[in-house]
Design a protein around this motif. Sequence first.
Motif, PDB file in Angstrom:
ATOM      1  N   ARG A  64     -17.964 -35.463   4.616  1.00  0.00           N
ATOM      2  CA  ARG A  64     -18.288 -36.657   4.506  1.00  0.00           C
ATOM      3  C   ARG A  64     -17.089 -37.805   4.078  1.00  0.00           C
ATOM      4  O   ARG A  64     -16.851 -38.050   3.022  1.00  0.00           O
ATOM      5  CB  ARG A  64     -19.165 -36.789   3.077  1.00  0.00           C
ATOM      6  CG  ARG A  64     -20.596 -35.790   3.389  1.00  0.00           C
ATOM      7  CD  ARG A  64     -21.394 -35.746   2.261  1.00  0.00           C
ATOM      8  NE  ARG A  64     -22.517 -34.975   2.543  1.00  0.00           N
ATOM      9  CZ  ARG A  64     -23.779 -35.501   2.098  1.00  0.00           C
ATOM     10  NH1 ARG A  64     -23.783 -36.110   0.799  1.00  0.00           N
ATOM     11  NH2 ARG A  64     -24.729 -34.709   2.294  1.00  0.00           N
ATOM     12  N   ASN A  65     -16.597 -38.385   4.978  1.00  0.00           N
ATOM     13  CA  ASN A  65     -15.429 -39.333   5.137  1.00  0.00           C
ATOM     14  C   ASN A  65     -14.248 -38.539   4.215  1.00  0.00           C
ATOM     15  O   ASN A  65     -13.466 -39.474   3.378  1.00  0.00           O
ATOM     16  CB  ASN A  65     -15.968 -40.623   4.417  1.00  0.00           C
ATOM     17  CG  ASN A  65     -16.886 -41.091   5.346  1.00  0.00           C
ATOM     18  OD1 ASN A  65     -16.827 -41.109   6.627  1.00  0.00           O
ATOM     19  ND2 ASN A  65     -18.025 -41.752   4.842  1.00  0.00           N
ATOM     20  N   VAL A  66     -13.941 -37.336   4.496  1.00  0.00           N
ATOM     21  CA  VAL A  66     -12.895 -37.004   3.561  1.00  0.00           C
ATOM     22  C   VAL A  66     -11.480 -37.064   4.568  1.00  0.00           C
ATOM     23  O   VAL A  66     -11.308 -36.532   5.543  1.00  0.00           O
ATOM     24  CB  VAL A  66     -12.981 -35.378   3.241  1.00  0.00           C
ATOM     25  CG1 VAL A  66     -11.684 -34.742   2.646  1.00  0.00           C
ATOM     26  CG2 VAL A  66     -14.140 -35.362   2.578  1.00  0.00           C
ATOM     27  N   ASP A  67     -10.625 -38.094   4.072  1.00  0.00           N
ATOM     28  CA  ASP A  67      -9.341 -38.086   4.714  1.00  0.00           C
ATOM     29  C   ASP A  67      -8.383 -37.134   4.719  1.00  0.00           C
ATOM     30  O   ASP A  67      -8.168 -36.251   3.697  1.00  0.00           O
ATOM     31  CB  ASP A  67      -8.678 -39.335   4.047  1.00  0.00           C
ATOM     32  CG  ASP A  67      -9.529 -40.820   4.362  1.00  0.00           C
ATOM     33  OD1 ASP A  67     -10.325 -40.647   5.381  1.00  0.00           O
ATOM     34  OD2 ASP A  67      -9.503 -41.451   3.375  1.00  0.00           O
ATOM     35  N   HIS A  68      -7.904 -36.895   5.889  1.00  0.00           N
ATOM     36  CA  HIS A  68      -6.649 -35.999   5.999  1.00  0.00           C
ATOM     37  C   HIS A  68      -5.462 -36.693   6.867  1.00  0.00           C
ATOM     38  O   HIS A  68      -5.811 -37.585   7.607  1.00  0.00           O
ATOM     39  CB  HIS A  68      -6.989 -34.905   6.850  1.00  0.00           C
ATOM     40  CG  HIS A  68      -8.134 -33.709   6.263  1.00  0.00           C
ATOM     41  ND1 HIS A  68      -7.500 -32.664   5.771  1.00  0.00           N
ATOM     42  CD2 HIS A  68      -9.537 -33.798   6.083  1.00  0.00           C
ATOM     43  CE1 HIS A  68      -8.887 -32.090   5.261  1.00  0.00           C
ATOM     44  NE2 HIS A  68      -9.584 -32.669   5.415  1.00  0.00           N
ATOM     45  N   LYS A  82      -1.741 -33.798   4.348  1.00  0.00           N
ATOM     46  CA  LYS A  82      -2.416 -34.208   2.987  1.00  0.00           C
ATOM     47  C   LYS A  82      -3.804 -34.294   3.271  1.00  0.00           C
ATOM     48  O   LYS A  82      -4.276 -34.665   4.365  1.00  0.00           O
ATOM     49  CB  LYS A  82      -2.046 -35.970   2.700  1.00  0.00           C
ATOM     50  CG  LYS A  82      -0.391 -36.173   2.368  1.00  0.00           C
ATOM     51  CD  LYS A  82      -0.270 -37.449   2.256  1.00  0.00           C
ATOM     52  CE  LYS A  82       0.970 -37.912   1.713  1.00  0.00           C
ATOM     53  NZ  LYS A  82       1.156 -39.350   1.674  1.00  0.00           N
ATOM     54  N   GLU A  83      -4.668 -34.055   2.120  1.00  0.00           N
ATOM     55  CA  GLU A  83      -6.084 -34.081   2.004  1.00  0.00           C
ATOM     56  C   GLU A  83      -6.825 -34.605   0.950  1.00  0.00           C
ATOM     57  O   GLU A  83      -6.138 -34.415  -0.083  1.00  0.00           O
ATOM     58  CB  GLU A  83      -6.750 -32.683   2.493  1.00  0.00           C
ATOM     59  CG  GLU A  83      -6.315 -31.516   1.595  1.00  0.00           C
ATOM     60  CD  GLU A  83      -6.978 -30.402   1.968  1.00  0.00           C
ATOM     61  OE1 GLU A  83      -8.179 -30.254   2.234  1.00  0.00           O
ATOM     62  OE2 GLU A  83      -6.198 -29.392   2.465  1.00  0.00           O
ATOM     63  N   GLU A  84      -7.594 -35.406   1.085  1.00  0.00           N
ATOM     64  CA  GLU A  84      -8.226 -36.184  -0.183  1.00  0.00           C
ATOM     65  C   GLU A  84      -9.088 -34.894  -0.834  1.00  0.00           C
ATOM     66  O   GLU A  84      -9.960 -34.387   0.107  1.00  0.00           O
ATOM     67  CB  GLU A  84      -9.033 -36.989   0.360  1.00  0.00           C
ATOM     68  CG  GLU A  84      -9.821 -38.111  -0.573  1.00  0.00           C
ATOM     69  CD  GLU A  84     -10.486 -39.277   0.157  1.00  0.00           C
ATOM     70  OE1 GLU A  84     -11.556 -38.937   0.681  1.00  0.00           O
ATOM     71  OE2 GLU A  84      -9.943 -40.207   0.051  1.00  0.00           O
ATOM     72  N   ILE A  85      -9.257 -34.917  -2.192  1.00  0.00           N
ATOM     73  CA  ILE A  85      -9.901 -34.030  -2.687  1.00  0.00           C
ATOM     74  C   ILE A  85     -10.649 -34.513  -3.938  1.00  0.00           C
ATOM     75  O   ILE A  85     -10.353 -35.377  -4.251  1.00  0.00           O
ATOM     76  CB  ILE A  85      -9.241 -32.630  -2.973  1.00  0.00           C
ATOM     77  CG1 ILE A  85      -8.136 -32.649  -4.167  1.00  0.00           C
ATOM     78  CG2 ILE A  85      -8.612 -31.870  -1.825  1.00  0.00           C
ATOM     79  CD1 ILE A  85      -7.449 -31.561  -4.770  1.00  0.00           C
TER      80      ILE A  85
END
Length: 148
Positions: A64-68, A82-85
């Motif tokens: 669901r739109n998790v940026d990497h 890098k990953e959005e958490i």
Amino acid sequence: MKSMILTMAVGLLLSAGNLLAQDIPHSHVPSVIVNKFSAQFPKARDIDWEQKGELYNVEFELGRNVDHEIWYDKNGQIVKHKEEINKSSLPAGVTSTLQRDFKGYRVDDIEKITEGTAVTYKMELDSFTKDWNIIMDARGKILQQNAD
């Protein structure tokens, strides 16, 4: 005269930045990198590739739109990820430091950054009086703290 020199200097810096990192089409990424990326992240979407020196950088979304954002070397090995958490995904040590040292701050824009075996957590902390950009290790030790 000063403004003309400043304008030229800014133009040169922007040009140099474009030489260091250039968007590239998927077809220009070495197949060893594309194959590893596709195997590791088969559900990736909104994929954008750049070449930065000898590294290949890919930005994409999962779930669901998790940026990497990942940097690969020429052999297809991940150099940095890098990953959005979410706040709920932070390790206990980080959560403990936030509760102890930053009570009343809102935690925002959390990234988990993996470089080799080192994992750090970068986040913004916002309050009515002061904002911080913080980087911590998994134990909650503050590695970098800058006022925002």
